[in-house]
Design a protein around this motif. Sequence first.
Motif, mmCIF file in Angstrom:
data_model
loop_
_atom_site.group_PDB
_atom_site.id
_atom_site.type_symbol
_atom_site.label_atom_id
_atom_site.label_comp_id
_atom_site.label_asym_id
_atom_site.label_seq_id
_atom_site.Cartn_x
_atom_site.Cartn_y
_atom_site.Cartn_z
ATOM 1 N N ASN A 208 8.674 1.535 -7.261
ATOM 2 C CA ASN A 208 9.658 1.599 -6.179
ATOM 3 C C ASN A 208 9.040 1.352 -4.800
ATOM 4 O O ASN A 208 9.384 2.021 -3.822
ATOM 5 C CB ASN A 208 10.379 2.959 -6.190
ATOM 6 N N ASN A 209 8.132 0.380 -4.734
ATOM 7 C CA ASN A 209 7.523 0.009 -3.466
ATOM 8 C C ASN A 209 7.954 -1.400 -3.059
ATOM 9 O O ASN A 209 8.415 -2.195 -3.883
ATOM 10 C CB ASN A 209 5.996 0.049 -3.580
ATOM 11 N N ILE A 210 7.768 -1.710 -1.781
ATOM 12 C CA ILE A 210 7.977 -3.062 -1.248
ATOM 13 C C ILE A 210 6.636 -3.568 -0.747
ATOM 14 O O ILE A 210 5.955 -2.884 0.025
ATOM 15 C CB ILE A 210 9.002 -3.054 -0.095
ATOM 16 N N LEU A 211 6.239 -4.749 -1.218
ATOM 17 C CA LEU A 211 4.979 -5.337 -0.756
ATOM 18 C C LEU A 211 5.271 -6.711 -0.166
ATOM 19 O O LEU A 211 5.885 -7.561 -0.831
ATOM 20 C CB LEU A 211 3.982 -5.455 -1.915
ATOM 21 N N GLU A 212 4.828 -6.919 1.066
ATOM 22 C CA GLU A 212 5.107 -8.187 1.750
ATOM 23 C C GLU A 212 3.841 -8.723 2.411
ATOM 24 O O GLU A 212 3.070 -7.968 3.011
ATOM 25 C CB GLU A 212 6.190 -7.999 2.817
ATOM 26 N N ASN A 213 3.655 -10.022 2.281
ATOM 27 C CA ASN A 213 2.619 -10.746 3.014
ATOM 28 C C ASN A 213 1.211 -10.209 2.734
ATOM 29 O O ASN A 213 0.393 -10.037 3.638
ATOM 30 C CB ASN A 213 2.904 -10.700 4.523
ATOM 31 N N ASN A 214 0.938 -9.931 1.462
ATOM 32 C CA ASN A 214 -0.408 -9.526 1.052
ATOM 33 C C ASN A 214 -1.078 -10.676 0.300
ATOM 34 O O ASN A 214 -0.405 -11.503 -0.313
ATOM 35 C CB ASN A 214 -0.333 -8.291 0.163
ATOM 36 N N PHE A 215 -2.406 -10.704 0.308
ATOM 37 C CA PHE A 215 -3.138 -11.753 -0.418
ATOM 38 C C PHE A 215 -2.873 -11.610 -1.914
ATOM 39 O O PHE A 215 -2.322 -12.513 -2.553
ATOM 40 C CB PHE A 215 -4.628 -11.656 -0.103
ATOM 41 N N PHE A 216 -3.241 -10.494 -2.501
ATOM 42 C CA PHE A 216 -2.757 -10.090 -3.815
ATOM 43 C C PHE A 216 -1.769 -8.953 -3.593
ATOM 44 O O PHE A 216 -1.973 -8.116 -2.708
ATOM 45 C CB PHE A 216 -3.900 -9.583 -4.707
ATOM 46 N N GLY A 217 -0.733 -8.889 -4.405
ATOM 47 C CA GLY A 217 0.230 -7.800 -4.276
ATOM 48 C C GLY A 217 -0.310 -6.520 -4.890
ATOM 49 O O GLY A 217 -0.878 -5.665 -4.218
ATOM 50 N N ILE A 218 -0.140 -6.384 -6.211
ATOM 51 C CA ILE A 218 -0.633 -5.227 -6.966
ATOM 52 C C ILE A 218 -1.671 -5.725 -7.964
ATOM 53 O O ILE A 218 -1.425 -6.672 -8.707
ATOM 54 C CB ILE A 218 0.515 -4.514 -7.700
ATOM 55 N N TYR A 219 -2.826 -5.076 -8.006
ATOM 56 C CA TYR A 219 -3.947 -5.521 -8.836
ATOM 57 C C TYR A 219 -4.394 -4.343 -9.697
ATOM 58 O O TYR A 219 -4.775 -3.291 -9.186
ATOM 59 C CB TYR A 219 -5.093 -5.964 -7.911
ATOM 60 N N ILE A 220 -4.357 -4.522 -11.015
ATOM 61 C CA ILE A 220 -4.858 -3.513 -11.951
ATOM 62 C C ILE A 220 -6.166 -4.032 -12.529
ATOM 63 O O ILE A 220 -6.177 -5.010 -13.290
ATOM 64 C CB ILE A 220 -3.874 -3.224 -13.091
ATOM 65 N N GLN A 221 -7.277 -3.401 -12.168
ATOM 66 C CA GLN A 221 -8.596 -3.806 -12.642
ATOM 67 C C GLN A 221 -9.103 -2.787 -13.664
ATOM 68 O O GLN A 221 -9.304 -1.622 -13.341
ATOM 69 C CB GLN A 221 -9.571 -3.891 -11.466
ATOM 70 N N ASN A 222 -9.276 -3.258 -14.888
ATOM 71 C CA ASN A 222 -9.816 -2.391 -15.952
ATOM 72 C C ASN A 222 -9.002 -1.101 -16.056
ATOM 73 O O ASN A 222 -9.542 -0.003 -16.122
ATOM 74 C CB ASN A 222 -11.292 -2.079 -15.689
ATOM 75 N N GLY A 223 -7.673 -1.251 -16.112
ATOM 76 C CA GLY A 223 -6.796 -0.088 -16.200
ATOM 77 C C GLY A 223 -6.338 0.170 -17.623
ATOM 78 O O GLY A 223 -6.333 -0.721 -18.473
ATOM 79 N N THR A 224 -5.937 1.407 -17.887
ATOM 80 C CA THR A 224 -5.424 1.805 -19.193
ATOM 81 C C THR A 224 -4.162 2.639 -19.006
ATOM 82 O O THR A 224 -4.150 3.581 -18.203
ATOM 83 C CB THR A 224 -6.469 2.635 -19.965
ATOM 84 N N LYS A 225 -3.118 2.278 -19.710
ATOM 85 C CA LYS A 225 -1.845 3.014 -19.695
ATOM 86 C C LYS A 225 -1.298 3.172 -18.276
ATOM 87 O O LYS A 225 -0.777 4.227 -17.908
ATOM 88 C CB LYS A 225 -2.004 4.382 -20.369
#
Length: 409
Positions: free
Chosen positions: A121-138
């Motif tokens: 439930n977030n708003i992301l605008e004008n970012n290089f990458f939006g949301i990044y999951i690195q080596n995540g689990t569940k």
Amino acid sequence: MKNIFILILLFSSLLQAKVIEVGITKPIKSIKKAIDLANVDDTILVDKGVYKEGNIVINKRIKFIGQGFPILDGQKKYEVLSVKADGVIVEGFKVINSGYGTLEDPCGIKVYNRKNVVIQNNILENNFFGIYIQNGTKCSVKNNKISAHGKQEQLIGNGIHCWKSDSLQISDNTISGHRDGIYFEFVTNSIIKRNFSTKNVRYGLHFMFSNDDAYVANIFKNNGAGVAVMFTRRVKMIANVFEENWGDAAYGLFLKEISDSYIIGNKFDKNTSGIHMEGTSRIKVEKNTFEANGWGMKIQASCMDNTIKNNNFVGNTFDISTNGSLVLNTFDSNYWDKYEGYDLDKNGIGDVPFRPLSLFAVLTENNPSAMLLFRSFMITLLDKSEKILPSITPDNFIDKTPLMHSLSL
């Protein structure tokens, strides 16, 4: 006894958890200070306003909640929010203006090597990458609105980028204006569902080396080149819409070096090519609709043991195309609107086999400039002649049981 002891510990930790409020009118005005003061399982409530605090790092398990979509502004210098603890919940923020960089990949929100993180439930605008999951689990990325204004793929990152992760849920997000809407690399046992990915510079969804995943009920519309699934096994692609992905090298769905996968119940509408297959094997393509595409399916000679069954092919310029003469795939019980056969026994199956590969499709595959002759009388005559006495199109490129009526899919 052991279970009772665990319950007592959980109950006592809940009693100790506190709520820390942040805002212009609150005693605590800094998000970073609130995080320093917080203990595990505390909740930080952030009031509406603009917060320019550089890179905000969450390094303990907390609930980080925005009220009225407070703005976290990276000022085009910083990664805005970095999550470096398990079990963090991030909800209700507007995250804008991350820094730019091709080496460090700064993000609106990035999760570093963690599990059970929820970003929703977030708003992301004008970012290089939006949301990044690195080596995540569940981890879960749900119901976020992610947008940018990328014009060239080298100058913008991906909307939702997942790398070397397992058991992710990516659902109900809207992504536009990034390089790829959603990107999976070395991601396993994960599901992508009910997302809307549109007007991205390259792909609406991009898979690389990601096995045992599923994407279900998504809409991929008007992206640079549609969806690409490459070097992957055991992927389920179910009930998605691939729409208006046009261009010289565009397609609804591009498959390269994948195997043992399912493409079921999807709609391919108004794409240059509905599906383009290279080096694929043991793929089941069933109960899909191919409508108003340039090519319904392009199946290259490197493909084998694929089954194309119970699909509707309606209003495509070419239903099928290939670049070789050897056919190692099976067509069975599809509906072809170009079929002109008959059904004397009224069982719903044409009595005459259908050859979906037209002579002109073969000619244009090897000589694209031949499209200048499309719809000319001579080409129509050649196609009719080829259906009666096949000479150039492969003999076994055939549907022996074509359906007389379209399927209700």
